[in-house]
Design a protein around this motif. Structure first.
Motif, short mmCIF file in Angstrom:
data_model
loop_
_atom_site.label_atom_id
_atom_site.label_comp_id
_atom_site.label_asym_id
_atom_site.label_seq_id
_atom_site.Cartn_x
_atom_site.Cartn_y
_atom_site.Cartn_z
N VAL A 9 1.15 -1.25 0.08
CA VAL A 9 -0.02 -0.03 0.13
C VAL A 9 0.65 1.21 -0.01
O VAL A 9 2.09 1.10 0.44
CB VAL A 9 -0.86 0.14 1.24
N ILE A 29 -4.06 6.24 3.30
CA ILE A 29 -3.76 5.18 2.64
C ILE A 29 -4.83 5.03 1.50
O ILE A 29 -6.09 4.98 2.05
CB ILE A 29 -3.83 3.65 3.07
N ALA A 30 -4.72 5.14 0.09
CA ALA A 30 -5.93 5.16 -0.76
C ALA A 30 -5.86 3.80 -1.08
O ALA A 30 -5.05 3.04 -1.71
CB ALA A 30 -5.58 6.10 -2.06
N VAL A 31 -7.16 3.00 -0.68
CA VAL A 31 -7.35 1.72 -1.01
C VAL A 31 -7.27 1.45 -2.43
O VAL A 31 -6.63 0.38 -2.79
CB VAL A 31 -8.72 1.32 -0.59
N ASN A 32 -7.72 2.26 -3.33
CA ASN A 32 -7.56 2.03 -4.70
C ASN A 32 -6.17 1.95 -5.33
O ASN A 32 -5.63 1.60 -6.27
CB ASN A 32 -8.58 2.75 -5.67
N GLY A 57 -3.71 0.27 -3.82
CA GLY A 57 -3.05 -0.73 -3.51
C GLY A 57 -2.44 -1.60 -4.48
O GLY A 57 -2.83 -1.47 -5.66
N GLU A 96 -1.71 -5.68 -5.16
CA GLU A 96 -1.74 -7.15 -4.68
C GLU A 96 -1.55 -8.08 -5.86
O GLU A 96 -2.44 -7.93 -6.71
CB GLU A 96 -3.06 -7.13 -3.83
N LYS A 156 -6.85 -8.63 11.40
CA LYS A 156 -7.29 -9.21 10.48
C LYS A 156 -6.87 -9.15 9.15
O LYS A 156 -5.74 -8.64 9.18
CB LYS A 156 -8.65 -8.29 10.24
N ASP A 157 -6.83 -10.39 8.30
CA ASP A 157 -6.01 -10.61 7.14
C ASP A 157 -4.69 -10.85 7.28
O ASP A 157 -3.74 -10.54 6.74
CB ASP A 157 -6.19 -9.47 6.09
N THR A 173 -1.71 -12.51 4.96
CA THR A 173 -2.05 -12.47 3.30
C THR A 173 -0.94 -11.05 3.18
O THR A 173 -0.90 -10.19 4.04
CB THR A 173 -3.51 -11.98 3.00
N MET A 188 -1.05 -8.36 1.37
CA MET A 188 -1.71 -7.00 1.50
C MET A 188 -2.10 -6.62 2.98
O MET A 188 -2.06 -5.73 3.30
CB MET A 188 -2.78 -6.83 0.40
N GLY A 189 -2.74 -7.94 3.34
CA GLY A 189 -3.17 -7.65 5.02
C GLY A 189 -2.08 -7.34 5.83
O GLY A 189 -2.22 -6.37 6.74
N TYR A 223 -0.84 -3.98 5.16
CA TYR A 223 -1.73 -2.62 5.72
C TYR A 223 -1.40 -2.73 7.29
O TYR A 223 -1.12 -1.39 7.87
CB TYR A 223 -3.09 -3.12 5.42
N ILE A 224 -1.20 -3.87 7.84
CA ILE A 224 -0.77 -3.80 9.32
C ILE A 224 0.41 -3.26 9.53
O ILE A 224 0.57 -2.43 10.25
CB ILE A 224 -0.88 -5.20 9.89
#
Lengths: 639, 219
Positions: free
Chosen positions: B59, B66-69, B71, B73, B183-184, B187, B189-190, B193-194
């Motif tokens: 990300v 953090i812009a989700v779009n 990302g 993966e 959560k996640d 993975t 990407m998870g 993100y963490i």
């Protein structure tokens, strides 16, 4: 493009209105375009008069406060799942309020361009937004009134409940968890249900319609007096018919209704008559909670909490109460007692809820200790958590297993406290640290070690340990440890010298020219550290002096000085001055903390009035005197 | 493979040149105008030579957002497959998730990261895995600067005799400490993100020292 994070966002959004009204594909599409923003405590998201952003916001983690800047009134605090910043979405106007991270927060920014068509299309969503935007709430923490933006009646938490104008507009909060029984249930069962659910009234339902209600009063008047046996049925003692109201009733209406009929519970039904389904029950308690803060109500509310995260809004109310007390100039002794009681009750509830999460009950008795300022009942604001756990001695073989159990419990509790707003201790002085979660025997060995080998670290460690307070569990364990500590200290009197030396180590509050000494570097450059320069010298002095008299039952600094005044009449004056100074400084720090939503430890001297500075300085003379007394008493100058 | 070919300056593909050229622009010095790429890889195991990347998640963090779009993966087709690691990341060899070849994955990754600073938990591992993959396709190593969140965390700790600093802090441990939902986890990407949230939280602690600059974080 759909990805792991967008799914995570969608998973969160779908639990909260208005997003729970979206269909899956819209929700996914929206989630992909969300931005996730991290905000430090105190940082601004948007300010008054600022041009509307192209997003509106949702709190994912943490809390956001909405301010009226001119008056510095908090209009609302948005918790997890609350939306805010709707103005550009609804009205295309500049923001009317300032939004600030009330604590460290993670916020989702939802693009308005994408969301607006959905809101226009879907009536439920549209209505929710309009309602959110336009409705007005007196109670910023009310669960049924989340995320309000209207600022006409700002909430001033410092005002006593009675001074807040009653509005007819706010509907009453009620409990949707309806606890009921049938007319044939025996009284014994009824009493058992009421006890286990911790409630004061139960509805008697027949075909889902309310036919009667049984309250604590009925049990007292009709069972306690022997009028009916406990084997009788609910039908015999229930009060009937039930007085019912529609759920849209307001707080004022509910209050009136209770007063008029002399009852403490109202039953809310779908259409307001006894012939429709029950939707909720309102107790006097609910009304009082809605009306404002009162320690008794808060204690009750704390004890009823079933999930740790629900303690957080209560903690907000405690802060409201605290600032009200300070405003009202209530004596600090009383304030600190009440607030410490409430804080203790919260911690106790956290321990209790954590115990429920454990798969088995504790293998032996234990005591959860609050250390440091909390242990001295001097912690008013959210500060770091300092705690420790003592558990009863077990056989050697069982020790590792027992330790594992209590460490697991401690992790749950410290996390719970953290969720509630207590930061983790930066020095890891917490029961979740294996060094601070020991059996009584291990603690005895540990404290003996500190006392026999008093280096700087040992003195620091042991000084924290002389101020503790049993929050939960078996006080005997803690008492036995204190006995042991006192016994050891008597054998090694040199320990007092080290403790006394430690007490004189803190930096002094003023320089040679009696100017304030401020911090030289770091985040708090040029600010005055009221904790280590003013409060700690007093706390440390009180501790070592009283310990040298072999008195351990008193933990509170000002009370310690009062006891010292009693024990040493020739030094009465200086001790009483210290007691006063300790209270004054604590009050000072607390006020600062509330004003700045911080721990109140560092004070920007420029923000103080001349009078406040004078007050502060007056306490410094006392600090100097007491430090001299300690130095003289333990003959430190010759060391 | 003919070893002596490597001695000559190899002709590098266009996508690499494009990537290398991004480093010609100077990087901003302050945190506010820097974009960070927080990434994580899921692999078949921990051996740099034998194991392979199965997935890369990343990300972008810009101004604490953090812009989700934005990302990144991807899942990668690999012949090597580790049964042990599969229990952790749950990626099946012939699963239904669309996968790309390792070379395509690298192409996409390079164009995504450009000259940006890479953040990863135990960054050395992820960067080594990527570099090994690049080497398999006769490409040089990554040119990006990187920050390891595990090391960065240590900078927040008090200097005190009471605290024994550990050598390594696992992502799980720090996520717990900073109250980040796991959560996640596992993975790519998870985990990215963490790590990103962790990075921001550590940064806010470090910001107590004024005027924090990028170079204070690197090393």
């Amino acid at each position: 493009m759909k990805n792991t994070i967008s799914q995570r966002v969608a998973d969160f959004l779908k639990n909260y209105p208005p997003f729970n009204g979206l269909n899956t594909s819209d929700l996914e599409r929206l989630s992909e375009q969300v931005s996730i923003i991290y905000k430090e405590k105190g940082s601004v998201i948007f300010t008054e008069k600022e041009e509307g952003h192209s997003f509106f916001y949702l709190v994912h983690k943490g809390a956001v406060s909405l301010y009226k800047k001119t008056t510095n009134d908090i209009v609302d605090i948005c918790d997890e799942g609350d939306i805010f910043g709707l103005r550009p979405l609804m009205a295309n106007e500049n923001y009317e309020l300032e939004a600030k991270a009330h604590e460290e927060s993670i916020i989702y920014a939802i693009p308005i361009a994408l969301f607006k068509p959905l809101a226009l299309e879907n009536k439920v969503i549209g209505n929710f937004l309009i309602e959110s935007f336009a409705s007005n709430t007196r109670n910023p923490y009310s669960k049924s009134h989340r995320g309000k933006l209207y600022s006409e009646a700002p909430i001033d938490p410092s005002k006593e409940a009675s001074e807040i104008p009653l509005t007819d507009l706010q509907s009453v909060q009620f409990s949707k968890n309806i606890v009921s029984c049938s007319p044939a249930t025996t009284i014994k069962q009824v009493a058992e249900i009421m006890t286990s659910k911790n409630i004061g009234a139960i509805l008697v339902l027949e075909d889902k319609l309310p036919i009667g209600i049984i309250t604590d009063k009925d049990l007292r008047n009709k069972i306690g007096t022997g009028m009916f046996p406990i084997t009788a049925t609910a039908a015999k003692i229930m009060t009937s018919p039930v007085i019912t109201y529609p759920k849209s009733m307001t707080i004022t209406q509910a209050q009136m209704a209770m007063m008029k009929s002399g009852i403490s519970h109202l039953c809310l039904t779908k259409d307001g008559t006894v012939n429709s389904k029950v939707v909720g029950i309102v107790s006097k308690h609910d009304v009082m909670v809605s009306l404002g803060n009162n320690p008794a109500v808060l204690i009750k509310a704390i004890k009823r909490v079933k999930k740790i995260k629900h303690l957080k809004p209560i903690r907000h109310s405690i802060m409201g109460l605290l600032s009200g007390y300070l405003e009202g100039n209530i004596p600090m002794t009383i304030i600190s007692k009440i607030i410490a009681e409430l804080n203790d009750a919260c911690m106790k509830q956290v321990v209790e809820l954590s115990l429920e999460k454990m798969s088995t009950p504790p293998p032996v008795k234990f005591a959860w200790l609050a250390l440091g300022s909390q242990g001295r009942s001097e912690q008013m604001l959210h500060t770091d958590q300092d705690n420790a756990l003592i558990f009863g001695d077990v056989e050697e073989e069982a020790l590792p297993k027992t330790t594992t159990y209590f460490l697991k419990l401690s992790k749950l509790v410290t996390k719970g406290l953290h969720d509630m707003g207590y930061e983790y201790c930066p020095a890891d002085m917490m029961a979740s640290n294996p060094k601070w979660c020991l059996s009584l025997k291990e603690w005895k060995e540990m404290t003996s070690h500190w006392i026999i080998n008093p280096g700087i670290d040992e003195v620091l460690l042991s000084s924290i340990f002389f101020d503790y307070n049993v929050v939960y569990g078996e006080p005997k364990l803690a008492n036995e440890l204190s006995e042991h500590i006192f016994y050891s200290v008597k054998k090694y009197p040199i320990f007092f010298l080290h403790l006394a030396k430690g007490a004189l180590q803190n930096p002094s509050p003023t320089g040679f020219f009696r100017q304030f000494l401020v911090e030289q570097d770091g985040d708090h450059k040029d600010e005055f550290d009221v904790k280590s320069r003013a409060l700690r010298p007093l706390t440390d002095a009180a501790r070592v002096l009283l310990l040298s008299h072999h008195i351990k039952a008193i933990n509170n600094t000002s009370e310690r000085f009062e006891k010292l005044a009693e024990l040493e009449p020739n030094n009465k004056e200086i001790y009483l001055a210290c007691s006063y100074a300790a209270k004054a400084l604590l009050k000072f720090r607390t006020k600062q903390g509330i004003q700045n939503n911080s721990s109140g430890r560092f004070i920007d001297l420029n923000s103080l009035s001349k009078e406040e500075k004078m007050k502060l300085k007056r306490t410094f003379k006392t600090i100097k005197d007491i430090q001299e007394l300690v130095s003289h008493r333990f003959q430190l100058k010759s060391m | 493979m003919f070893k002596f070919f490597k001695k000559n300056t190899p002709i590098l593909p266009d996508f690499w040149t494009l990537y290398a050229n991004t480093f010609k622009t100077t990087m901003p010095e302050d945190l506010e105008s820097t974009t960070f790429i927080v990434l994580d890889t899921e692999t078949t195991g921990f051996d740099y030579t034998d194991d392979r990347m199965l997935s890369i998640g990343a990300v972008a963090v810009y101004q604490q957002t953090i812009a989700v779009n934005k990302g990144f993966e991807i899942y990668i087709k690999q012949e090597v497959y580790g049964k042990e690691a599969a229990k952790i990341h749950g990626i099946l060899k012939h699963g239904t998730i669309p996968k790309v070849s390792e070379l395509d994955a690298l192409k996409m990754l390079l164009s995504y990261i450009g000259n940006k600073t890479i953040i990863a938990h135990h960054a050395i591992f992820d960067i080594q895995m990527i570099n090994k993959a690049l080497a398999r396709h006769h490409l040089p190593a990554l040119k990006n600067k990187h920050i390891d969140t595990s090391q960065l965390y240590k900078k927040t700790l008090l200097k005190s005799n009471l605290i024994t600093k550990k050598e390594h802090y696992s992502l799980d441990e720090l996520a717990d400490k900073f109250n980040i939902s796991k959560k996640d986890r596992h993975t790519a990407m998870g985990d990215a993100y963490i790590t990103a949230i962790l990075f921001l939280k550590i940064l806010s602690k470090l910001k107590e020292k004024k005027n924090l600059r990028i170079k204070d974080l690197l090393d």
